[in-house]
Design an enzyme around this catalytic site. Structure first.
Site, PDB file in Angstrom:
ATOM      1  N   HIS A 226       0.834  -1.212   0.000  1.00 16.17           N
ATOM      2  CA  HIS A 226       0.000   0.000   0.000  1.00 16.17           C
ATOM      3  C   HIS A 226       0.862   1.253   0.000  1.00 16.17           C
ATOM      4  CE1 HIS A 226      -3.319  -2.676   1.234  1.00 16.17           C
ATOM      5  NE2 HIS A 226      -4.101  -1.746   0.729  1.00 16.17           N
TER       6      HIS A 226
ATOM      7  N   LYS B  36      -0.617   4.976   4.486  1.00 17.29           N
ATOM      8  CA  LYS B  36      -1.522   4.046   5.189  1.00 17.29           C
ATOM      9  C   LYS B  36      -1.047   3.819   6.614  1.00 17.29           C
ATOM     10  CE  LYS B  36      -3.881  -0.402   4.801  1.00 17.29           C
ATOM     11  NZ  LYS B  36      -5.192   0.172   5.142  1.00 17.29           N
TER      12      LYS B  36
END
Ligand code: NAD
Length: 257
Positions: free
Chosen positions: A144, A148
Site C-alpha cells: 500500500h 496508510k
C-alpha cells in the site's frame, strides 16, 4: 432517493465516495475540526461540518472511511438514532468493534475491509484453494501507499482469515505477521502475512500457496479508489431497510464463497 451522510469528506476515500454517490442524495458531510475541507460545499447546499448529530438525523445511511476513533464515535452517535451504516475503516480495535456491535443490534450495518468486487471474489477463491491444498504453505503479501496507517491491511487479514476458514483452522493460532532473526524452519500450517509500504500504491494483495516444486499465486491489484467507493455506495443503497444486523460485502453482492 436514499439520503447519505459522508464521514471524512476531505480524506482520500471520502472524496472518492462523494464522486461515486451519483445515485444517492448527499444530505450531510462530517469531518474532524482541523480538516482542510471543513466548510467546503460537497453537494448543492451541503457543507462539511463537525456536527455529527445533525448530519445523522438528516440521513438514511452514513458511509464511514475515517479512523478507528472516529468510526467508534460515529457508531455511538448512530445507535440511539438507529441509523444504517456502511463502514470501511480498517485497523479497528476490540473496543471499536463493540461500538459497532451495539449499532448492529438496532440498525443494519455493512462492515467490510474491502468494498471491491474483485477482492470479494478473491476471498472465495483463496478459501477454495486452501480447502483443496491443506498441506501447502500459505502466505499473503500486501502493498500500500506510504500514508496508510494500519498494518497488515484489513484486506490482507480478511484473505488470511479466509485461508484459515478453508482449512478449518483457528486463525489466531496459526498466524504469523512478522519474521525477524533466527526464526528456524517454517511450522506446518502457519499462515504468514507480510506488509510492504511505499509511493502511491492504492492496494495490492497476493495470496501464495507453495507446494513442492510448484506454487499458485492469486492476486488482486487496485489501481483506483473508485472501485471501493462504488462498492460502498452500492452497499449504502442496499442496506437501507434491511433488518438490524451485521452484513458484509459478500451479502451485498450475493456471493457465496
Ligand atoms: P485519509 O487519511 O485520507 O482520510 C481520513 C479522513 O477521516 C480525513 O478526512 C479525516 O479528516 C477524517 N476524520 C478523522 N477523524 C475524524 C472525525 N473524528 N470525524 C470525522 N472525520 C474524521 O484516509 P483514507 O485513505 O481515506 O482511508 C480511510 C480509512 O479507510 C482507512 O482505515 C483505510 O484503511 C480504509 N480503507 C478501506 C477501504 C475498504 O474498501 N474497506 C478502501 C480504502 C481505504
Amino acid at each position: 432517493m436514499t439520503r447519505l451522510c459522508v464521514l471524512g469528506p476531505s480524506g482520500r476515500m471520502g472524496r472518492a465516495v462523494i464522486e461515486a454517490a451519483k445515485g444517492l442524495t448527499i444530505t450531510g458531510a462530517v469531518d474532524r475540526g482541523d480538516a482542510d475541507g471543513l466548510g467546503r460545499e460537497v453537494a448543492p447546499g451541503v457543507r462539511a461540518t463537525t456536527d455529527i448529530g445533525t448530519a445523522l438525523d438528516a440521513c438514511d445511511v452514513y458511509i464511514d472511511f475515517t479512523t478507528p476513533a472516529s468510526t467508534r464515535g460515529a457508531a455511538i452517535a448512530a445507535t440511539p438514532r438507529r441509523r444504517a451504516a456502511v463502514i470501511g475503516t480498517t485497523g479497528l480495535s476490540a473496543g471499536d468493534d463493540e461500538a459497532i456491535a451495539a449499532l448492529t443490534q438496532v440498525a443494519p450495518v455493512v462492515v467490510a475491509a474491502n468494498y471491491s468486487v474483485g477482492v470479494n471474489l478473491l476471498l472465495g477463491l483463496v478459501k477454495q484453494a486452501a480447502r483443496a491444498l491443506p498441506d501447502w504453505d500459505a502466505e499473503v503479501v500486501e502493498t500500500h501507499h506510504k500514508m496508510k496507517r494500519d498494518a497488515p491491511s484489513g484486506t490482507a487479514l480478511a484473505i488470511a482469515r479466509s485461508i484459515a476458514a478453508g482449512r478449518g483452522a483457528d486463525y489466531d493460532a496459526v498466524k504469523r505477521h512478522t519474521r525477524d532473526g533466527d526464526i528456524g524452519p517454517r511450522p506446518a500450517g502457519e499462515i504468514g502475512v507480510s506488509t510492504v509500504r511505499g509511493g502511491d500504491v492504492v492496494g495490492e494483495h497476493v495470496a501464495y500457496f507453495f507446494g513442492a516444486a510448484e506454487r499458485i499465486e492469486i492476486a488482486h491489484r487496485a489501481t483506483s479508489r473508485a472501485i471501493f467507493a462504488a462498492g460502498a455506495v452500492r452497499a449504502a443503497a442496499w442496506v437501507v431497510g434491511k433488518p438490524p444486523g451485521r452484513y458484509d460485502m459478500l451479502d451485498v453482492l450475493g456471493f457465496t464463497p
